[in-house]
Design an enzyme around this catalytic site. Structure first.
Site, short mmCIF file in Angstrom:
data_model
loop_
_atom_site.label_atom_id
_atom_site.label_comp_id
_atom_site.label_asym_id
_atom_site.label_seq_id
_atom_site.Cartn_x
_atom_site.Cartn_y
_atom_site.Cartn_z
N PHE A 235 1.07 -1.25 0.00
CA PHE A 235 -0.05 0.12 -0.02
C PHE A 235 0.88 1.26 -0.03
O PHE A 235 0.50 2.41 0.55
CB PHE A 235 -1.07 0.00 1.20
CG PHE A 235 -1.70 -1.36 1.34
CD1 PHE A 235 -2.57 -1.83 0.48
CD2 PHE A 235 -1.63 -2.12 2.50
CE1 PHE A 235 -3.43 -3.22 0.50
CE2 PHE A 235 -2.01 -3.30 2.63
CZ PHE A 235 -2.81 -3.72 1.86
N GLY A 462 0.15 -8.56 -3.84
CA GLY A 462 -1.23 -9.08 -3.54
C GLY A 462 -2.23 -8.66 -4.59
O GLY A 462 -3.32 -9.06 -4.46
N ARG A 596 -9.77 -1.65 -20.51
CA ARG A 596 -9.82 -3.05 -20.57
C ARG A 596 -9.35 -3.83 -19.49
O ARG A 596 -8.29 -3.62 -18.64
CB ARG A 596 -8.80 -3.69 -21.72
CG ARG A 596 -9.19 -5.01 -22.33
CD ARG A 596 -7.98 -5.32 -23.19
NE ARG A 596 -8.22 -6.73 -24.09
CZ ARG A 596 -7.20 -7.46 -24.62
NH1 ARG A 596 -6.36 -6.55 -25.05
NH2 ARG A 596 -7.74 -8.44 -25.09
N ILE A 597 -10.38 -4.68 -18.88
CA ILE A 597 -10.21 -5.62 -17.90
C ILE A 597 -9.47 -6.71 -17.97
O ILE A 597 -10.14 -7.56 -18.79
CB ILE A 597 -11.38 -5.65 -16.86
CG1 ILE A 597 -12.08 -4.25 -16.46
CG2 ILE A 597 -11.28 -6.63 -15.56
CD1 ILE A 597 -11.20 -3.56 -15.80
N THR A 602 -9.45 -10.24 -10.26
CA THR A 602 -8.47 -9.70 -9.60
C THR A 602 -8.73 -8.35 -9.49
O THR A 602 -8.46 -7.39 -8.63
CB THR A 602 -7.04 -9.97 -10.16
OG1 THR A 602 -7.09 -9.53 -11.58
CG2 THR A 602 -6.72 -11.23 -10.08
N GLY A 670 -4.76 1.88 -15.28
CA GLY A 670 -4.55 1.62 -13.78
C GLY A 670 -6.02 1.36 -12.77
O GLY A 670 -6.75 2.13 -13.29
N GLY A 672 -5.41 -0.14 -9.35
CA GLY A 672 -5.06 -0.35 -8.14
C GLY A 672 -5.75 0.44 -6.90
O GLY A 672 -6.15 0.19 -5.79
N GLU A 673 -5.67 1.98 -7.36
CA GLU A 673 -5.98 2.72 -6.34
C GLU A 673 -7.32 3.62 -6.57
O GLU A 673 -7.63 4.25 -5.63
CB GLU A 673 -4.84 3.70 -6.36
CG GLU A 673 -3.52 3.10 -5.67
CD GLU A 673 -2.27 4.36 -5.92
OE1 GLU A 673 -1.52 4.32 -4.79
OE2 GLU A 673 -2.19 4.68 -6.91
#
Lengths: 706, 493
Positions: A235, A462, A596-597, A602, A670, A672-673
């Site tokens: 993080f 992770g 795009r995923i 995840t 992106g 993640g955040e």
């Protein structure tokens, strides 16, 4: 058999290792005669060390060596991005923050080292210090640049717009210091042999740590190898060039024996940075129909005398809404604390809630639906620059989110929704996340058995990197993911940049894709017409193994291309008992546009985790400072409240999918955040809707709602 | 010097998986986590906080329960190995079958993508294993309660809860666990017969007697001894404050103290009764008390800690004392052969000071059963749902007859240096009609009862207001005839 290519819900490949305890983290590495080191932290925030009495500690059982500023080797200056803020330890008698290492005790066992560390007596020449952020607000100073770029933004004439506005709204938001608190405390294992240094560390940046170690120890990078095994969450906490990492390397070099150093939970609060508190003010000028005529966002962030970190909370304010005038300013109050640092969803994650609370207040002032207000001010091109947005599907996020949440049924007036004796509120907010991309390299190899090996220096913190990289390769080569192995987290592998800024899928993923495609070309050139021909191609080339390299680097002039952001619309419902107003989140709907995923599982996990990050931000997480002692007050997980499962209501995550060819060759952006942005404002706005009380502080104090 | 009435201690013995372990020369405060990681080489059990907050070190501790084995989740980081005598420890390494195939709990975790960084995962697996092996399926709420002591910073919990819901239907091997259970039970029952076990090193001792008489005698012999029940607080003295404890005397093996006596008018809860068991028994009589217990610490803490220990340690913020005081519970203290019985409220003298003499221990707590015409309500107010120290914990025990308040016992935690009754508020209630004006008058009187402090959990003002509002809530709920029993119980619609 499916190949498990891009877009498929491939199960996390490291799942079995993690559920059986077989996954090894730094603290789990077999010892091989290692010594154990424990940091002795300064107990004062500022001053000079008058004396360190190590006699009792040195005489304690098992103690091998004690390093202090008096006997520690001199280290070189570290200048690695985001590592510059942690000064090399034990270099002089100055104490710059509470928790700064003032000695390192090395012993045969961890228990002996901990016991002896208690016996080190340090006396200080104390100096007056400043750790009270609010007391220092009057000395806030402007901050000009941020990673070398201008930080503040302005266009149009905000003052004139404000003066002439038909409707004006001003809101404030105070955010708190927050610590990352990954469940794994950081650790490092360093060994020195034959003039070479091997370091295993829980770090999100093996290359940056190697660079920092090389600079600090005056070694050639070629003589240092850094590995990051399984990482128990990062993080942003698990940086590089941190004091304990340099100390362990220093100790192994001095002693010639391997040294392990694992931080305690309490030490984690002062060994790496934290998200600093901010005081923000947002002013919105608008016409009576809700059209914005001006937006001003003023940020004062807590900083430190050590380092130059600035929480750039207003950095992503400009692209939010179309407005003819805008002014975003940042100032900083330096304090005698360790340097803050980036924490998951930094910058906009801290600042966008302030703007989104103001937008909610404007909607209320206009008696307008908050979502309608956002749509009224929807930006079709990047505000300020006029650049086109690359594949912006925010409008679809709003629409789908509203549909899933049932937003249309929401009564507009505060305190109008009830469930028995409880007040219920519904709020929404926008999320936006800048696309960071960094250079990355990768290698993909195949053998005659059709086994594929993927290598890149990047890390799985992770987020699922070790699952999606094989998917990318499967897509390119047509080889199923279960025929692949993966090497990551090692400076011996192709170099990448640190894992942060939601950059990894775009950057590392694209490098891996390039390597896989290059390998496919090579195989095709050798006659392979698809996966069935790979073995034959290797035979034709008379090799047992064939590898190809790939690399990714963002285009030189990003400003020349379209504006790259990920987007989201977040809706939250809370319930509050009016007499004991502890808000509880009942449900959250988040709909996101992240290009795009690559793997819906995840990706959804990332967004869900981010939403819970925001629940913590809005309701629970605060690192309290004791300004009298100049230290964080609650350096543990009972005082620092991270959400438990019962604090999390139902979470519904959906994506508006589509390629973004400008963001990366993969078409992905992106994520993640992204989930951690906007959610706290949606909760705050829901609390207003429930109670009629405007939120001005995170975490929300129940007493303010009473 | 008179001869000690207790024999020399035998080694502490337990099962690690199916392997017997015997320890005699060991640090008396050696934790199970240290033992697992450093001695036994079981690195699957993780240290995240070393104070029982995060649950990454959760293991399953098994004991014979009638003709079967019963495993409970506990935090290894604050569990002393001396307390393990006659118990079995299962860690994440024990769950896969000998052929390496995954246990249904593990398989469900994999299939539901319930692991991200994976560091918390072994702890979640073991909490779920204990739940799985309980043999009784529970719903989402029961699953959430079982996992309240496991923190995850990555997943947002959803996938883990989904794994828990799926685990009972997930294929996987559990037969090896069942197969070893019978042998384990036999071995543990043999160990249980040992009269006194202990550890010693460097003149410091851990002693675990089997009878209450031995316990009393040992405490007479060692007046400076720390009485250890579950260790959920004492464990922190060691892991956080790095205190050295000279002698530890453990109550956990004393079978006669591990009983709940169900009398005609009261429950008598022995010193070694776990919070989880006390919670079930008390919660059956007083649902609100059960609801507070549900949010009290975590499953791991409630499985290790005891009700008597929670009172005996004297914390001003323990959650059971307000309820016990409001109910008029009494405690029995024993020193040697001498016993005395005092009201729970009398035990708390001042901050950090209790009415307990050296060599004396809390033998039991007597909780009166519900009486006709009495109303009992209890609320825990904290920001985080579980595992959070209360800002205020309030308990209300009122006798209302013919619309008039005949008796009132109102007690709070978090409002003073000790858990205390609100005597002025009580006086303002008694003899008056059970009405909003009476309650408002009592709320006003309560301002004179307490002068709470401001700390990081709440301001003094909020504590006063919320404490008073809890009383109002009791009244409004009683008038409306039943409302949510938990002030934080706002489940998803």
């Amino acid at each position: 058999m499916t190949t498990g290519g891009i877009g498929m819900a491939v199960a996390r490949r490291d799942g079995p290792a993690k559920v059986t305890g077989a996954a090894r983290y730094v603290a789990d590495t077999p010892l091989r005669g290692a010594l154990h080191a424990v940091v002795v932290p300064a107990t004062r925030p500022k001053g000079r060390i008058a004396a360190i009495d190590t006699a009792a500690a040195a005489a304690a059982p098992g103690v091998v060596h004690i390093l202090t500023h008096a006997n520690a080797p001199r280290l070189g200056r570290v200048s690695v991005v985001l590592a510059e803020d942690s000064l090399p330890p034990l270099q002089d008698d100055r104490v710059r923050y509470e928790g700064q290492p003032v000695a390192l005790v090395v012993a045969e066992s961890a228990g002996q080292a901990a016991e002896a560390a208690r016996l080190v007596r340090v006396s200080y020449h104390e100096e007056p210090f400043a750790t009270d952020f609010d007391a220092g607000l009057d000395r806030a100073e402007p901050v000009a640049t941020f990673f070398g770029q201008p930080l503040d933004t302005a266009w149009g004439d905000f003052d004139a717009a404000w003066a002439a506005a038909e409707v004006r709204v001003e809101t404030s938001l105070a955010t708190s210091d927050r610590h990352h608190n990954p469940i794994e405390p950081m650790g490092v294992f360093a060994s020195w042999a034959d003039g070479a240094l091997l370091v295993e560390a829980s770090t999100q940046g093996v290359s940056e740590l190697r660079e920092a170690l090389a600079q600090a120890l005056g070694l050639d990078e070629a003589r240092i190898r850094v590995r990051s095994p399984f990482l128990g969450g990062g993080f942003g906490a698990k940086g590089w060039g941190l004091p304990h990492q340099l100390l362990a390397a220093m100790a192994t070099r001095v002693l010639g024996r391997p040294v392990r150093l694992v931080l305690s939970r309490a030490q984690s609060y002062t060994e790496h940075g934290y998200q600093p508190a901010t005081r923000q003010t947002v002013r919105l000028a608008a016409r009576a129909d809700g059209t914005l005529t001006g937006l001003a966002h003023d940020v004062v962030a807590a900083g430190a005398f050590v380092g130059d970190y600035i929480e750039a909370a207003g950095w992503d304010t400009a692209p939010l809404y179309a407005t003819p005038s805008l002014r975003v300013r940042h100032r900083r109050v330096r304090l005698d604390r360790l340097s803050p640092s980036a924490m998951r969803s930094p910058f906009g994650g801290v600042g966008i809630p302030a703007v989104e609370i103001a937008m909610d207040a404007l909607a209320h002032a206009l008696d307008m639906d908050p979502l309608a207000l956002r749509l009224r001010n929807y930006a079709e091109v990047e505000p300020g620059t006029g650049r086109p947005f690359s594949a912006r599907r925010l409008r679809e996020c709003y629409e789908e989110g509203a549909r899933r949440f049932g937003w249309a049924d929401r009564p507009r007036a505060p305190r109008s929704l009830r469930d028995g004796g409880l007040l219920v509120g519904q709020g929404m907010a926008t999320a936006i996340l800048r696309a960071f991309r960094f250079p990355a390299a990768a290698r993909v190899a195949i053998d005659r058995n059709g086994h594929v090996h993927v290598e890149t220096g990047s890390h799985d913190v992770g987020q699922g990197l070790s699952t999606i990289l094989p998917q990318i390769v499967a897509d390119a080569l047509g080889v199923p993911v279960d025929r692949m192995s993966l090497g990551i987290g090692d400076t011996a592998l192709p170099r990448t940049t640190f894992t942060g800024g939601s950059s990894t899928t775009m950057s590392v993923g694209s490098a891996v894709q390039a390597a896989a495609r290059a390998l496919r070309e090579k195989l095709a050139d050798a006659g392979a017409n698809g996966p069935e021909g790979y073995a034959g191609a290797l035979g034709a080339l008379s090799v047992d193994r064939l590898a190809a390299d790939g690399a990714y680097a963002p285009e030189g002039d990003e400003a020349a291309g379209p504006a790259l952001f990920s987007y989201g619309a977040v809706f939250a419902e809370v319930a509050v008992d009016p007499d004991l107003p502890v808000p509880r989140v009942r449900r959250v709907v988040g709909v996101y546009d992240a290009g795009r995923i690559l793997n819906p599982v995840t990706a959804r996990s990332q967004m869900t985790g981010g939403i819970v990050w925001g629940i913590g931000q809005a309701l629970l997480e605060r690192s309290e400072t004791d300004s009298r002692l100049g230290r964080f007050l609650s350096k543990n997980l009972s005082g620092y409240l991270v959400p438990v499962n019962a604090d999390v209501g139902e979470i519904d995550v959906a994506f508006i999918e589509g390629d973004d060819p400008h963001a990366s060759p993969l078409g992905a952006r992106g994520i993640g955040e992204l989930g951690g942005i906007g959610i706290a404002a949606a909760i705050a706005n829901a609390v207003f809707h429930a109670t009629g009380v405007r939120v001005r502080e995170f975490p929300i104090r129940p007493e303010h709602l009473l | 010097m008179p001869e000690s009435p207790v024999p020399a201690p035998a080694p502490v013995r337990f099962l690690l998986g199916s392997a017997p372990v015997a320890l005699a020369d060991a640090d008396p405060t050696l934790t199970l986590l240290e033992y697992l990681r450093e001695t036994a080489g079981r690195k699957g059990t993780k240290e995240g906080c070393a104070e029982g907050d995060c649950g990454a070190c959760t293991v399953a501790v098994g004991e014979p329960d009638g003709d079967r084995m019963r495993w409970r989740a506990m935090n290894a980081c604050i569990l002393f190995v001396g307390a393990l005598h006659g118990r079995q420890v299962l860690t994440v390494e024990d769950l896969p079958a000998p052929d390496g195939s995954l246990h249904p709990v593990q398989q469900a975790m994999v299939e539901n993508h319930a692991s991200q960084c994976g560091f918390c995962t072994p702890g979640f697996v073991m909490s779920l294993f204990a739940l799985y092996r309980q043999g009784r399926r529970v719903g989402r709420r029961g699953i959430g309660d079982a996992l309240a002591g496991n923190l995850c910073r990555c997943t947002g919990y959803g996938p883990i809860l989904a794994a828990a819901e799926a685990m009972w239907e997930t294929p996987g091997r559990d037969d090896h666990i069942a197969r070893q259970a019978e042998a384990a039970r036999t071995a543990l029952e043999e160990m249980a017969a040992e009269p006194l076990v202990g550890l010693a090193r460097d003149g410091r001792r851990f002693l675990a007697p089997r009878t209450a008489d031995q316990l009393a005698a040992l405490l007479l012999e060692h007046p400076d001894a720390v009485v250890l029940s579950g260790g959920t607080d004492v464990g922190l003295w060691v892991t956080k404050q790095l205190r050295q404890l000279p002698t530890i005397v453990h109550t956990g093996r004393v079978a006669e103290l591990a009983r709940i006596e169900d009398g005609p008018d009261a429950l008598i809860i022995g010193a070694a009764v776990r919070l989880s068991e006390a919670a079930t028994a008390i919660g059956a009589l007083y649902p609100d008390f059960g609801e507070v217990f549900r949010r009290y610490g975590s499953a791991q803490v409630r499985n290790a800690g005891t009700l008597c220990g929670n009172v005996a340690n004297g914390s001003p913020i323990g959650d059971s004392p307000p309820g016990l005081i409001a109910l008029g519970a009494e405690m029995t203290l024993r020193r040697g052969d001498t016993r005395r019985r005092i009201p729970v409220e009398a035990f708390f003298i001042d901050y950090g000071k209790q009415d307990r003499q050296p060599s004396e221990f809390v033998e039991s707590i007597t909780v009166p059963k519900p009486r006709p015409g009495w109303l009992f309500r209890m609320f825990k107010l904290s920001k985080r749902f579980d595992q959070d120290i209360s800002a205020v914990c309030g308990a209300f025990h009122l006798e209302v007859a013919d619309g008039t308040v005949r008796s009132a016992r109102v007690a709070y935690g978090g409002m003073a240096a000790t858990p205390r009754r609100a005597l002025r508020a009580e006086a303002a209630l008694v003899g008056r009609p059970w009405s909003e004006p009476t309650v408002r008058a009592a709320m006003a009187a309560m301002a004179e009862d307490f002068a709470p402090i401001t700390d990081m959990r709440a301001s003094a003002w909020y504590r006063q207001e919320a404490a008073a509002n809890l009383l109002l809530k009791v009244y409004l709920d009683s008038r409306d005839g039943g409302a949510p029993s938990s002030v934080l119980d706002c489940e998803a619609a």
